[in-house]
Design a protein around this motif. Structure first.
Motif, PDB file in Angstrom:
ATOM      1  N   THR A  71       0.835  -1.204   0.000  1.00  0.00           N
ATOM      2  CA  THR A  71       0.000   0.000   0.000  1.00  0.00           C
ATOM      3  C   THR A  71       0.867   1.250   0.000  1.00  0.00           C
ATOM      4  OG1 THR A  71      -1.432  -1.251   1.444  1.00  0.00           O
ATOM      5  CG2 THR A  71      -2.016   1.011   1.059  1.00  0.00           C
ATOM      6  N   ALA A  72       1.937   1.214   0.786  1.00  0.00           N
ATOM      7  CA  ALA A  72       2.819   2.387   0.851  1.00  0.00           C
ATOM      8  C   ALA A  72       3.377   2.694  -0.527  1.00  0.00           C
ATOM      9  CB  ALA A  72       3.938   2.135   1.848  1.00  0.00           C
ATOM     10  N   LEU A  73       3.786   1.646  -1.209  1.00  0.00           N
ATOM     11  CA  LEU A  73       4.336   1.810  -2.560  1.00  0.00           C
ATOM     12  C   LEU A  73       3.291   2.423  -3.487  1.00  0.00           C
ATOM     13  CD1 LEU A  73       6.734   1.010  -4.457  1.00  0.00           C
ATOM     14  CD2 LEU A  73       5.485  -1.077  -4.922  1.00  0.00           C
ATOM     15  N   PHE A  74       2.076   1.887  -3.430  1.00  0.00           N
ATOM     16  CA  PHE A  74       1.008   2.369  -4.314  1.00  0.00           C
ATOM     17  C   PHE A  74       0.655   3.820  -3.979  1.00  0.00           C
ATOM     18  CE2 PHE A  74      -1.084  -1.989  -5.273  1.00  0.00           C
ATOM     19  CZ  PHE A  74       0.117  -2.422  -5.765  1.00  0.00           C
ATOM     20  N   ALA A  75       0.527   4.063  -2.679  1.00  0.00           N
ATOM     21  CA  ALA A  75       0.066   5.390  -2.249  1.00  0.00           C
ATOM     22  C   ALA A  75       1.030   6.462  -2.717  1.00  0.00           C
ATOM     23  CB  ALA A  75      -0.065   5.425  -0.737  1.00  0.00           C
ATOM     24  N   GLY A  76       2.321   6.129  -2.687  1.00  0.00           N
ATOM     25  CA  GLY A  76       3.301   7.131  -3.078  1.00  0.00           C
ATOM     26  C   GLY A  76       3.361   7.334  -4.577  1.00  0.00           C
ATOM     27  N   LEU A  77       3.100   6.286  -5.343  1.00  0.00           N
ATOM     28  CA  LEU A  77       3.446   6.378  -6.762  1.00  0.00           C
ATOM     29  C   LEU A  77       2.269   6.330  -7.730  1.00  0.00           C
ATOM     30  CD1 LEU A  77       6.623   4.125  -6.731  1.00  0.00           C
ATOM     31  CD2 LEU A  77       6.492   6.599  -6.713  1.00  0.00           C
ATOM     32  N   LEU A  78       1.347   5.406  -7.533  1.00  0.00           N
ATOM     33  CA  LEU A  78       0.404   5.121  -8.626  1.00  0.00           C
ATOM     34  C   LEU A  78      -0.485   6.300  -8.998  1.00  0.00           C
ATOM     35  CD1 LEU A  78      -0.648   1.439  -8.063  1.00  0.00           C
ATOM     36  CD2 LEU A  78       1.250   2.414  -9.318  1.00  0.00           C
ATOM     37  N   THR A  79      -1.220   6.837  -8.012  1.00  0.00           N
ATOM     38  CA  THR A  79      -2.109   7.946  -8.360  1.00  0.00           C
ATOM     39  C   THR A  79      -1.303   9.117  -8.896  1.00  0.00           C
ATOM     40  OG1 THR A  79      -1.971   8.661  -6.082  1.00  0.00           O
ATOM     41  CG2 THR A  79      -3.906   7.418  -6.696  1.00  0.00           C
ATOM     42  N   LYS A  80      -0.084   9.269  -8.383  1.00  0.00           N
ATOM     43  CA  LYS A  80       0.709  10.422  -8.772  1.00  0.00           C
ATOM     44  C   LYS A  80       1.088  10.353 -10.240  1.00  0.00           C
ATOM     45  CE  LYS A  80       0.471  11.292  -4.404  1.00  0.00           C
ATOM     46  NZ  LYS A  80      -0.294  10.160  -3.869  1.00  0.00           N
ATOM     47  N   VAL A  81       1.258   9.127 -10.759  1.00  0.00           N
ATOM     48  CA  VAL A  81       1.561   9.002 -12.182  1.00  0.00           C
ATOM     49  C   VAL A  81       0.373   9.497 -13.006  1.00  0.00           C
ATOM     50  CG1 VAL A  81       2.064   7.388 -14.022  1.00  0.00           C
ATOM     51  CG2 VAL A  81       3.174   7.141 -11.823  1.00  0.00           C
ATOM     52  N   GLY A  82      -0.840   9.157 -12.535  1.00  0.00           N
ATOM     53  CA  GLY A  82      -2.032   9.650 -13.224  1.00  0.00           C
ATOM     54  C   GLY A  82      -2.059  11.168 -13.234  1.00  0.00           C
ATOM     55  N   ILE A  83      -1.728  11.755 -12.091  1.00  0.00           N
ATOM     56  CA  ILE A  83      -1.760  13.214 -11.996  1.00  0.00           C
ATOM     57  C   ILE A  83      -0.658  13.831 -12.857  1.00  0.00           C
ATOM     58  CG2 ILE A  83      -1.577  15.159 -10.409  1.00  0.00           C
ATOM     59  CD1 ILE A  83      -4.086  13.523 -10.062  1.00  0.00           C
ATOM     60  N   TYR A  84       0.515  13.191 -12.803  1.00  0.00           N
ATOM     61  CA  TYR A  84       1.609  13.685 -13.654  1.00  0.00           C
ATOM     62  C   TYR A  84       1.159  13.685 -15.116  1.00  0.00           C
ATOM     63  CZ  TYR A  84       5.541  13.311 -16.792  1.00  0.00           C
ATOM     64  OH  TYR A  84       6.383  13.509 -17.856  1.00  0.00           O
ATOM     65  N   SER A  85       0.555  12.588 -15.546  1.00  0.00           N
ATOM     66  CA  SER A  85       0.142  12.494 -16.948  1.00  0.00           C
ATOM     67  C   SER A  85      -0.873  13.576 -17.272  1.00  0.00           C
ATOM     68  CB  SER A  85      -0.467  11.124 -17.222  1.00  0.00           C
ATOM     69  OG  SER A  85       0.353  10.108 -16.721  1.00  0.00           O
ATOM     70  N   LEU A  86      -1.753  13.829 -16.308  1.00  0.00           N
ATOM     71  CA  LEU A  86      -2.759  14.871 -16.520  1.00  0.00           C
ATOM     72  C   LEU A  86      -2.076  16.234 -16.685  1.00  0.00           C
ATOM     73  CD1 LEU A  86      -5.818  14.995 -16.649  1.00  0.00           C
ATOM     74  CD2 LEU A  86      -5.858  15.566 -14.244  1.00  0.00           C
ATOM     75  N   ILE A  87      -1.069  16.473 -15.850  1.00  0.00           N
ATOM     76  CA  ILE A  87      -0.344  17.746 -15.963  1.00  0.00           C
ATOM     77  C   ILE A  87       0.294  17.855 -17.342  1.00  0.00           C
ATOM     78  CG2 ILE A  87       1.631  19.067 -15.119  1.00  0.00           C
ATOM     79  CD1 ILE A  87       1.117  18.025 -12.370  1.00  0.00           C
ATOM     80  N   ARG A  88       0.986  16.792 -17.741  1.00  0.00           N
ATOM     81  CA  ARG A  88       1.681  16.788 -19.023  1.00  0.00           C
ATOM     82  C   ARG A  88       0.678  17.008 -20.151  1.00  0.00           C
ATOM     83  NH1 ARG A  88       6.451  18.014 -19.389  1.00  0.00           N
ATOM     84  NH2 ARG A  88       7.516  16.333 -18.330  1.00  0.00           N
ATOM     85  N   PHE A  89      -0.396  16.277 -20.093  1.00  0.00           N
ATOM     86  CA  PHE A  89      -1.407  16.323 -21.147  1.00  0.00           C
ATOM     87  C   PHE A  89      -2.082  17.688 -21.169  1.00  0.00           C
ATOM     88  CE2 PHE A  89      -5.358  14.613 -23.188  1.00  0.00           C
ATOM     89  CZ  PHE A  89      -4.728  14.096 -24.292  1.00  0.00           C
ATOM     90  N   HIS A  90      -2.306  18.211 -19.980  1.00  0.00           N
ATOM     91  CA  HIS A  90      -2.954  19.513 -19.881  1.00  0.00           C
ATOM     92  C   HIS A  90      -2.077  20.598 -20.479  1.00  0.00           C
ATOM     93  CE1 HIS A  90      -4.415  23.091 -17.399  1.00  0.00           C
ATOM     94  NE2 HIS A  90      -5.400  22.790 -18.210  1.00  0.00           N
ATOM     95  N   THR A  91      -0.799  20.584 -20.089  1.00  0.00           N
ATOM     96  CA  THR A  91       0.047  21.693 -20.519  1.00  0.00           C
ATOM     97  C   THR A  91       0.404  21.584 -21.996  1.00  0.00           C
ATOM     98  OG1 THR A  91       1.932  20.460 -19.698  1.00  0.00           O
ATOM     99  CG2 THR A  91       1.052  22.168 -18.279  1.00  0.00           C
ATOM    100  N   LEU A  92       0.481  20.359 -22.518  1.00  0.00           N
ATOM    101  CA  LEU A  92       0.877  20.237 -23.921  1.00  0.00           C
ATOM    102  C   LEU A  92      -0.316  20.316 -24.859  1.00  0.00           C
ATOM    103  CD1 LEU A  92       3.645  17.502 -23.943  1.00  0.00           C
ATOM    104  CD2 LEU A  92       3.891  19.930 -24.396  1.00  0.00           C
ATOM    105  N   ILE A  93      -1.438  19.793 -24.426  1.00  0.00           N
ATOM    106  CA  ILE A  93      -2.529  19.610 -25.375  1.00  0.00           C
ATOM    107  C   ILE A  93      -3.837  20.267 -24.938  1.00  0.00           C
ATOM    108  CG2 ILE A  93      -3.997  17.851 -26.415  1.00  0.00           C
ATOM    109  CD1 ILE A  93      -1.303  16.194 -26.492  1.00  0.00           C
ATOM    110  N   LEU A  94      -4.283  19.951 -23.744  1.00  0.00           N
ATOM    111  CA  LEU A  94      -5.590  20.477 -23.352  1.00  0.00           C
ATOM    112  C   LEU A  94      -5.603  21.999 -23.252  1.00  0.00           C
ATOM    113  CD1 LEU A  94      -6.705  18.005 -20.543  1.00  0.00           C
ATOM    114  CD2 LEU A  94      -7.244  17.965 -22.955  1.00  0.00           C
ATOM    115  N   ARG A  95      -4.445  22.570 -22.982  1.00  0.00           N
ATOM    116  CA  ARG A  95      -4.413  24.005 -22.734  1.00  0.00           C
ATOM    117  C   ARG A  95      -4.917  24.817 -23.917  1.00  0.00           C
ATOM    118  NH1 ARG A  95       0.042  27.155 -23.627  1.00  0.00           N
ATOM    119  NH2 ARG A  95      -0.057  27.829 -21.478  1.00  0.00           N
TER     120      ARG A  95
END
Lengths: 495, 928
Positions: free
Chosen positions: A239-263
Motif C-alpha cells: 500500500t505504501a508503494l502504491f500510495a506514493g506512486l500510482l495515483t501520482k503518475v495519473g496526476i503527472y500524466s494529466l499535468i503533461r497532457f494539460h500543458t501540452l494539449i488540453l491548454r
C-alpha cells in the motif's frame, strides 16, 4: 543515455529475478538496484537543473517517428522522489513483508512498478506512456492480489477492473487521436494542435477519453472508487508503494497532457480542473473522517490531496503550477511515510483498527516521531514540506483571484489535521484497550531506517522549501512554454 | 546584538531537544542549566531599552527563507521588547519551577524539551519581522501546546482537551495564514516594516472585511475569546508549569500581540473598533462571572485569564493611544500575577493534594515565603495600590472614559468585572489564609514543597517585580513609548505614576473595591446565583457541544461515505461509463449526421456479412445459457477480428489474433470445470437497464469513431515507416520492423508485462492452491490418459512439437521481411508443448522442456534487454540497431543485427510465458 538507465535498472532486476536466487540476494539486490536508481536520479536532476531538458531517441529514430524519452525539470524531480521512495521501501520491505511473499517475487513486481513509473515520467510518446501504464497495472495487480485471502482478492478485482476501464479509455483515445493526426508523439501532437487554425470538434472526444483515463488513474472525483476499495487490503509495504506512486503518475500524466494539449482549449478545461480538483479535495477529507482503519483514513486522504494538485492546475498560473508540482512531490514522500508507520503498527499489533490499538507512544518514541513528522506535514504544519506546498497553492489561488476556492483548500487542512490527530490519539496516546500479540516477530531496524529516510526528506523539503519551490517555478515555466518542449523534442523546424 | 538573540533561539531549541538524554544523566538539574539561556536573553532584551530610544527599531533577516520571498526575519521594537522580556523572564522562572515540579517524573526530559520548544516558538513569534515568520511560530505554539496539554496522555480528558485546543487554534492559525496571504497580495510584501505605511491600501481594499474576519478568528481562537474560550479551561489538564506559562506570557497572549502587531496596517477601521470591543467586553465580563462559580483553583484562574484577555482585546480594539498603553501595561500586570498564582497553585496542589478552594484553609504558616508572595500577587490581581495592577486598572478606566464607543456600557461592565476580581482575590486569600472551616479536611500537608527553592523562587520573584514596578512604574515608560510609536505611529510620552491625584479613575477604583467587598460579603448569595446560571449554561457546555459537533459530523460523514463509496461494483462501472459518455456527448454536440451520410464510402459485402456474424456471436454470448457456449461465441468474435485484419492486409496481426484466440480458448476450456456453477444473478429489470447503458455507450463510441474518420489534420507519420523500413532498417515487413526497431521500446515494455504476468499467475495460482489443497477435483484420471498414451499418438505429438519448433524458428528468421516474427514464433512453438502437455500432463512436459519456463523467460527478456543495451556501449542511444552486413555466396546479402536478437528474446519470453502459465494451471488441476 542517462534516461535509459531508469528503464534498464529495474528491467535488469526483473530479468535476474527470473533465475533461482536466495532470499538475501533478492533483498539486497533490490536495495542495490534502488540505490543505483537514486544515484542516477540525483545525477539527472543535477544535470537538468543547469540544462533544462534531456532527451533520448530510442533506436536513434528521430522524433516523432521513433519513441523519444524526454525529461524536463518536472520529470527529473518526480524521478528523484520516486527513486527516494523506492530506496526507502526496498529497505523497509525486507523486514516488513513476510518471507513467503519476498521469495515469491515481491521484489520483481516492485521493480515492475518502478520501471513503469520511471517510464511514465520520461515518456515523450502517448502510446509509450500507455505501455508504461500497463507495466504498472500488471505489477500492481499482482502485488495487490499476491497471496491474499478473500478480502484482498475482492479489493484487487475492483482495482483491476476499474483500472482496465481506464486503460480502455486511454487506448481508445490514443487510437482516435492517431486516426486524426497520424502521430503519437506528445510534442508533435502539441505542435499540430497549436498550429491548426480551427480544431474540429471531433478532436475533443479522444481528449475527453484520455483525460478521464488519467482521472481514473489519479483517483479523482468521481472516478476514485477503486482506491478506497482496495488500498487497505494488501500488505502495508505494498500500500505504501502504491500510495506514493500510482495515483501520482495519473496526476503527472494529466499535468503533461494539460500543458501540452488540453491548454489549447483553456477556458473549459480550467473550470473542469477547478471543479474536479475542488470536489476531490472536499470529498476526500469528508469521507476520511468517518473511517476507523488507519489505512482507510489515509487512503481517502489521497483523494483529497490529489484534488489539491488538480485544483492548482485549474488556477492555471505559473505560481499555481509550481505549487502543484511541489505539493505532488511532498505528498509522495509524506504519504508514503505515514503508510510506513501503518505498516509497522500492523506488524506490531496485527491490526490497523483504531479502536483496538493504543499506547504505542510510551515505548516507541522514534516511531512516534516518524509518525508525527509526515502526519503534521500532511496537515500543513510549518516548517514541514506540506506547509510550503499548501502555502504555494493557496497563495497562487489568491493571486489568481480564486479566493473562494483557496479558502476552501485552506480549511480542508483543518480536517486533514483532525484525521491525523485522530490517528495519533487513538493509536499512540490512548491506553491499550486489549492486549494483542505481535503479528510477525522480527527486527524493525530496517523498517525504521526506511521511515526515517522519508521523515528526513519531508523535513528537508520543508526547510529547503524556498529553493525547491524556486526549482518548481522553473519547472512550471517550462510547462507553460510548451513551445520550448516541442522545439526541444522535434527541433525547430521539422515535421 | 539582535543577532545574538536570534541565534540563541536555535541554540535553546537544540539544548531543549537534548533534554531527554541529558535528564537521564543529570536529572532535573538540567532544567536549571537550561534556564540560563532565557535569563541571558532577558538581560539582552533589557539592554535594548537604552539603545532603542523612543522611536528606533532593529531588524535582522536570516539567510534562510521559509518560502520564497519570506526570509525568517526578526525585529526588535518596544512591542517585541515588552513581550520578549516577559516571555524570556517568566520562561526562566517557569523552567526552574518545572525542574522542581517535575523532579523525579519519568518523562521530565520530554517535558523540559517541550517547554523549551514552546518558549522558543513564542519568542520567535514576538520577534517576527515577517508575517510568514509570525505564522510559522504561531503554528508551532499551537502544535507544541497540543503535546503539552496532552502530556498526561493516559487521561482521556487530557487527550480530548489537547485535541480541542489544537483544532481550534489551528483553525485560527489557518485563518491567520489566509489573512496574511491576502494582505501580502494587496501590499506586495510580508515584511512588517514595509507594511507599516500600507495601512490605507489594505483597509480600503474590497477584501478587507474578509481579512478582518479571518484576523478576528485568529485572535479569538488563540486568545480564548467568547465563544471560542472553552479550550482554555480544558488546557489546564496540562501539568501546572505549562498552565503558568501558557496563561501568563505565552500562547493566549499571542492573540493580543497579533492585534497590536497588525494594528498599524489592519486596524483603525470601523470593523476593528466595533467587533473587538464588543467581543472583548463580553469575554471580559463572562470570564470574571464564570470564575466566581468555580471551586478548583486552577479553573478559577483559567476563567480570570479569559476575563483578562477580554480586557486586553477590548483595549486593543479601542485602539487609541491611551488604550494601547493600557493594553501593554495590563499585559505586564496580568503576566506577573497570573504566572505567580499558577505556580502557587501548583505548590498548594503538591503539598495538600487538592486544588479545591473549599477544602483548603490555614495555609499561611505552612506555605512560608510563598504566603507573602500570594498575598502581594492577589493585591495586584484585585488592582489595589501600591501594585502595578492598580496602575493598569486605572489606565483601563482612563482609556474607557476617553473612548467614544459606548463608554457607559463598557465602564459598567468594567466595574462589574473588576469588582468580581476584587471579590475573587479576597475570597482566595480568605480561603487560603483565614478561613477556619473547610468542607472536607485536606490530606496532610507535605512540607517539603514550599521549602524547595526551585518552586518558591518563581512566585516570590514575580510578586516582588509586581510590587517594585508598582512603586516605580516609570521604569517601563520607555518601552511603552517605543511600542506605541510602532503601533500608533505617534511619538508618545507614556508617563506612569502610582498616584494621579483625585480624578474620575480614582473614584471608579474606589467604587470597584467597595463593590468587590460587598460581593465578597454576600458571596454565598452571589455564588448561588452564578451557580444557577452556570447550571443553565452547562446544559450548553461548550467543550461537550464541540465534542457533539465533531461526533455529529463524523456520523454524517459516515452516512455520506456509505452512499459515495457504496461498494457495489456495478454502480462504479455505471458511473464511469455514463460520465464518460455524457462528457463525449457534450463535446461532440451537435452531431454532424449529414457529413457521415454524404461522405460514407460503400462497404464491401463480405465485410458486412462478417460483421453480422460477429454481432450474432456477441449477442449469443450475452444470452447463452452456459459458459462454454458463451466462450465459443466470443471466439467467433475474436476470429472475426482476425479476419478483418486479414481483409485489410495486416497479415501479422491476423495470425497473432488467431493464435492468441486459440490459446485463450484452450486455457478457458482447461479451467472451465473448476469455475463455480453458471448462474444468472441479475433480475430482468437490472439487465434491461444494463442493456440500455451498454447500447448508449456503444452508440457514442460509434459516433466518436465516425466523427474522427473525416479529419486528417496533417500527413500521418506512417509514411516515414514505409519510406525507411527497407532502406534503413533492412526489413520488408513493416509491422515487424516497427515492433523490433522503430518502436522497440513499446515492445520491450509489453514483453516485460508478459513476463511479469507469467510470474504473477504462477505466484497467484500457487498461493490459491495452498488454500484449497485436497479439494481440487481431478479432471482426467491417470487411467484415462494412460489409454491415450499409445505409442502412435506419442510419436505424432512429439513430431508435431518438433515441427512446430522448426516452424517457429523459421517464422522468427523470416519475420523481418515476411509475415512472422518472434511473437508469432513464440506462440507456435509453445502450442506444440501445450498440445504435448494436454496429452501427457504437465510433469512430462516440464521434463521435455529441460529448462524451467521461468529461466526461459529470464533469458528471453535478458536477450531483448541486451539488444537494447549493446548499442549503448558503442555510444549510441538505447535500442539503436547494430548491423553486420554479410555477403553470402548463395543467399546474397544478409543483414544480421540486434533487432533479430531482440526478436529472439521476444520469442523466448512468449514461449516461456505460455508454458509457465499452462503448466502451472495444469499442475493445479493435477493434470500431471
Amino acid at each position: 543515455m542517462i534516461l535509459s538507465g531508469f528503464i534498464i535498472l529495474p528491467l535488469l532486476y526483473i530479468v535476474v529475478s527470473f533465475f533461482p536466487l536466495g532470499l538475501r540476494a533478492r533483498q539486497w539486490g533490490a536495495v542495490a538496484m534502488t540505490v543505483m536508481n537514486l544515484l542516477l536520479a540525483v545525477g539527472l536532476i543535477a544535470h537538468i537543473a543547469s540544462t533544462g531538458m534531456v532527451k533520448s531517441e530510442m533506436g536513434s529514430w528521430q522524433a516523432p517517428y521513433g519513441i523519444v524519452m524526454v525529461a524536463d525539470r518536472l520529470s527529473a524531480l518526480l524521478l528523484l522522489i520516486t527513486a527516494l521512495l523506492g530506496t526507502a521501501l526496498s529497505v523497509y520491505a525486507i523486514q516488513s513483508m513476510d518471507t513467503e511473499r519476498q521469495e515469491k517475487g515481491f521484489y520483481q513486481f516492485f521493480a515492475g512498478i518502478l520501471m513503469g513509473v520511471n517510464g511514465s515520467f520520461i515518456a515523450g510518446d502517448l502510446f509509450n506512456l500507455y505501455v508504461w501504464f500497463e507495466v504498472m497495472l500488471m505489477s500492481s495487480f499482482i502485488l495487490m492480489s499476491h497471496g491474499g485471502g478473500k478480502v484482498q482478492l475482492g479489493g484487487s478485482i475492483k482495482y483491476l477492473i476499474l483500472n482496465l476501464i481506464s486503460s480502455f479509455f486511454f487506448v481508445a483515445g490514443i487510437g482516435l487521436l492517431y486516426g486524426q493526426t497520424g502521430t503519437l508523439n506528445l510534442a508533435h501532437l502539441s505542435r499540430i494542435i497549436a498550429e491548426a487554425a480551427v480544431l474540429p470538434s471531433s478532436f475533443n472526444a479522444p481528449l475527453v477519453l484520455i483525460a478521464i483515463a488519467f482521472a481514473i488513474k489519479g483517483a479523482l472525483f468521481p472516478f476514485f472508487f477503486w482506491l478506497p476499495a482496495s488500498y487497505h487490503t494488501p500488505p502495508p509495504a505494498v500500500t505504501a508503494l502504491f500510495a506514493g506512486l500510482l495515483t501520482k503518475v495519473g496526476i503527472y500524466s494529466l499535468i503533461r497532457f494539460h500543458t501540452l494539449i488540453l491548454r489549447y482549449d483553456d477556458a473549459i478545461w480550467n473550470d473542469v480542473m477547478l471543479w474536479i480538483g475542488g470536489l476531490s479535495m472536499v470529498i476526500g477529507v469528508f469521507t476520511a473522517t468517518s473511517q476507523y482503519d488507519f489505512r482507510k483514513i489515509l487512503s481517502f486522504h489521497i483523494i483529497s490531496q490529489v484534488g489539491y494538485v488538480v485544483l492548482a492546475l485549474g488556477f492555471s498560473t505559473r505560481a499555481a503550477m509550481a505549487g502543484a508540482i511541489f505539493f505532488l512531490g511532498h505528498n509522495m514522500i509524506a504519504k508514503t511515510g505515514v503508510f510506513l508507520v501503518a505498516g509497522w503498527v500492523k506488524k506490531r499489533k496485527g491490526t490497523l483498527d483504531l479502536r483496538r490499538l493504543g499506547e504505542l507512544f510510551s515505548r516507541n518514541k522514534w516511531w512516534s516521531v516518524m509518525f508525527l513528522i509526515p502526519a503534521f506535514s500532511l496537515a500543513g504544519i510549518p516548517p514541514l514540506s506540506g506547509f510550503v506546498g499548501k502555502y504555494a497553492i493557496i497563495k497562487s489561488g489568491i493571486d489568481a483571484h480564486h479566493t473562494t476556492a483557496a479558502l476552501i483548500a485552506l480549511f480542508v487542512g483543518v480536517f486533514t489535521l483532525f484525521s491525523m490527530l485522530k490517528i495519533w490519539i487513538e493509536v499512540f496516546w490512548k491506553p491499550m484497550p486489549t492486549a494483542i500479540e505481535p503479528a510477525i516477530k522480527g527486527g524493525e531496524g530496517l523498517m525504521l531506517t526506511g521511515a526515517a529516510l522519508l521523515a528526513l526528506a519531508t523535513i528537508g523539503m520543508g526547510v529547503a522549501g524556498a529553493p525547491i519551490l524556486d526549482y518548481c517555478t522553473e519547472a512550471a515555466n517550462d510547462l507553460f512554454n510548451p513551445n520550448g518542449y516541442v522545439e526541444f523534442v522535434l527541433g525547430r523546424g521539422g515535421v | 546584538m539582535i543577532r545574538t538573540l536570534v541565534y540563541l533561539l536555535p541554540a535553546l531549541a537544540l539544548l531543549g531537544m537534548l533534554a531527554p538524554p541529558m535528564t537521564r544523566r543529570l536529572g532535573h538539574i538540567y532544567g536549571v542549566i537550561l534556564s540560563a539561556i532565557p535569563l541571558l536573553m532577558m538581560v539582552l532584551f533589557l539592554s535594548f531599552n537604552t539603545t532603542l530610544g523612543d522611536t528606533q527599531s532593529v531588524v535582522y533577516a536570516t539567510p534562510w527563507q521559509l518560502v520564497p520571498g519570506a526570509p525568517l526575519s526578526f525585529r526588535i521594537d518596544g512591542l517585541s521588547l515588552i513581550f520578549g522580556v516577559m516571555v524570556s523572564g517568566i520562561g526562566f522562572l517557569v523552567l526552574n519551577y518545572a525542574a522542581g515540579y517535575m523532579k523525579g517524573h519519568a518523562h521530565i526530559g520530554r517535558f523540559l524539551m517541550l517547554m523549551t520548544l514552546f518558549m522558543v516558538s513564542m519568542l520567535g513569534l514576538v520577534l517576527s519581522e515577517n508575517l510568514i515568520t509570525l505564522f510559522f511560530f504561531w503554528e508551532l505554539t499551537s502544535v507544541i501546546s497540543f503535546l503539552l496539554i496532552g502530556f498526561d496522555n493516559h487521561l482521556e480528558k487530557a487527550r480530548k482537551a489537547a485535541l480541542q485546543a489544537l483544532l481550534i487554534t489551528a483553525a485560527g492559525g489557518l485563518s491567520l495564514l489566509f489573512a496574511f496571504l491576502l494582505m501580502g497580495n494587496i501590499a506586495g510584501t510580508y515584511t512588517i516594516s514595509e507594511l507599516l505605511d500600507k495601512g490605507p491600501l489594505i483597509t480600503h481594499h474590497h477584501h478587507y472585511p474578509l481579512i478582518f474576519i479571518l484576523l478576528a478568528i485568529a485572535v479569538f481562537t488563540k486568545s480564548a475569546q467568547f465563544p471560542f474560550h472553552f479550550w482554555l479551561p480544558g488546557a489546564m489538564n496540562a501539568p501546572t508549569p505549562v498552565s503558568a506559562y501558557l496563561h501568563s506570557a505565552t500562547m493566549v497572549n499571542a492573540g493580543v500581540f497579533l492585534m497590536l502587531r497588525v494594528m498599524p496596517f489592519a486596524g483603525d477601521t470601523m470593523l476593528w473598533k466595533t467587533v473587538f470591543p464588543i467581543v472583548g467586553s463580553v469575554t471580559m465580563f463572562v470570564g470574571a462571572f464564570l470564575s466566581f462559580g468555580e471551586r478548583d483553583l486552577k479553573r478559577i484562574l483559567a476563567f480570570t485569564t479569559i476575563s483578562a484577555l477580554g480586557t486586553m482585546v477590548l483595549m486593543a480594539g479601542l485602539g487609541t493611544n491611551a488604550a494601547t498603553k493600557a493594553t501593554l501595561v495590563f499585559f505586564v500586570v496580568h503576566g506577573l500575577y497570573k504566572g505567580a498564582l499558577f505556580m502557587i497553585t501548583g505548590i498548594i496542589d503538591k503539598s495538600t493534594g487538592t486544588r479545591d478552594l473549599m477544602q483548603l484553609r490555614q495555609l499561611w504558616k505552612p506555605l512560608r515565603s510563598v504566603s507573602g508572595a500570594t498575598f502581594i500577587t492577589l493585591f495586584s490581581m484585585a488592582g489595589l495600590p501600591p501594585m502595578l495592577g492598580f496602575i493598569g486598572k486605572e489606565l483601563i478606566y482612563g482609556a474607557k472614559l476617553q473612548s467614544g464607543f459606548f463608554p457607559e456600557v463598557m465602564l459598567m461592565l468594567g466595574i462589574g468585572t473588576n469588582a468580581l476580581m476584587v471579590a475573587i482575590s479576597i475570597l482566595i486569600a480568605y480561603r487560603l489564609f483565614w478561613s477556619r472551616k473547610a468542607e472536607v479536611a485536606p490530606p496532610p500537608f507535605k512540607d517539603k514543597y514550599p521549602r524547595l527553592m526551585l518552586l518558591w523562587m518563581g512566585p516570590v520573584v514575580l510578586s516582588a517585580v509586581s510590587l517594585l514596578l508598582g512603586l516605580t512604574p516609570n521604569r517601563i515608560a520607555r518601552y511603552l513609548n517605543n511600542a506605541i510609536y510602532h503601533i500608533r505611529a505617534i511619538e508618545y510620552d507614556a508617563h506612569l505614576t502610582l498616584w494621579h491625584g483625585f480624578n474620575a479613575e480614582l473614584l471608579l477604583s474606589i467604587a470597584t473595591v467597595t463593590l468587590g467587598v460587598v460581593i465578597f460579603i454576600y458571596r454565598e448569595t452571589v455564588t448561588r446565583f452564578i451557580t444557577r446560571i452556570n447550571g443553565v449554561i452547562n446544559r450548553y457546555y461548550l467543550p461537550d457541544l464541540f465534542d457533539k459537533l465533531i461526533k455529529g459530523y463524523v456520523k454524517v460523514a459516515a452516512r455520506q461515505t456509505n452512499r459515495i463509496q457504496h461498494g457495489y461494483h456495478r454502480y462504479y462501472l455505471m458511473t464511469f461509463f455514463l460520465i464518460a459518455t455524457g462528457a463525449m456527448a457534450v463535446v461532440l454536440f451537435p452531431f454532424e449526421f449529414e457529413t457521415w451520410m454524404t461522405s460514407a464510402s460503400p462497404v464491401k459485402t463480405h465485410i458486412v456479412i462478417l460483421l453480422a456474424v460477429m454481432s450474432l456471436g456477441m449477442i449469443y454470448a450475452m444470452v447463452s445459457p452456459s459458459r462454454l457456449s458463451a466462450i465459443l461465441a466470443l471466439g467467433i468474435v475474436g476470429y472475426g477480428i482476425g479476419l478483418l485484419y486479414l481483409f485489410f492486409g495486416a497479415v501479422d496481426l491476423a495470425i497473432t489474433q488467431f493464435l492468441v484466440e486459440t490459446l485463450i480458448m484452450v486455457l478457458f476450456i482447461l479451467v472451465i470445470d473448476y469455475l463455480p456453477a453458471f448462474a444468472s444473478l441479475s433480475v430482468r429489470r437490472s439487465r434491461r437497464r444494463d442493456a440500455i447503458i451498454a447500447t448508449v455507450v456503444g452508440v457514442f463510441v460509434t459516433i466518436v469513431v465516425l466523427e474522427a474518420r473525416f479529419v486528417n489534420v496533417v500527413p500521418p507519420i506512417s509514411q516515414f515507416f514505409i519510406d525507411h523500413s527497407l532502406l534503413k532498417a533492412f526489413g520488408h515487413n513493416i509491422v515487424n520492423v516497427i515492433l523490433v526497431d522503430f518502436r522497440a521500446m513499446d515492445t520491450l515494455g509489453e514483453i516485460t508485462v508478459l513476463a511479469l504476468a507469467a510470474s504473477g499467475v504462477v505466484a497467484l495460482v500457487n498461493v490459491g492452491q495452498k488454500c484449497q489443497s485436497g479439494q481440487s477435483p481431478m479432471r482426467i484420471p491417470p487411467a484415462d490418459t494412460q489409454s491415450l498414451r499409445t505409442l502412435i499418438i506419442a510419436g505424432v505429438v512429439t513430431w508435431i512439437r518438433r515441427v512446430l519448433i522448426v516452424v517457429a524458428v523459421w517464422l522468427l528468421l523470416r519475420g523481418h521481411n515476411a509475415p512472422g516474427g518472434g511473437f508469432i514464433g513464440g506462440i507456435i512453438a509453445a502450442s506444440g508443448y501445450v498440445f504435448y502437455a494436454i496429452i501427457f500432463g504437465s510433469e512430462p512436459t516440464r521434463k521435455k522442456l529441460r529448462i524451467p519456463p521461468f529461466i526461459i523467460i529470464g533469458i528471453g527478456l535478458g536477450l531483448s534487454m541486451l539488444a537494447g543495451v549493446l548499442p549503448m556501449f558503442m555510444g549510441e542511444a538505447m535500442l539503436t540497431a547494430q548491423w553486420l552486413h554479410l555477403t553470402l555466396p548463395m543467399a546474397g546479402e544478409l543483414h544480421l543485427g540486434t533487432p533479430l536478437l531482440f526478436d529472439t528474446g521476444v520469442m523466448l519470453v512468449v514461449f516461456g510465458m505460455i508454458n509457465a502459465i499452462v503448466l502451472t494451471i495444469m499442475n493445479v488441476l493435477k493434470w500431471n
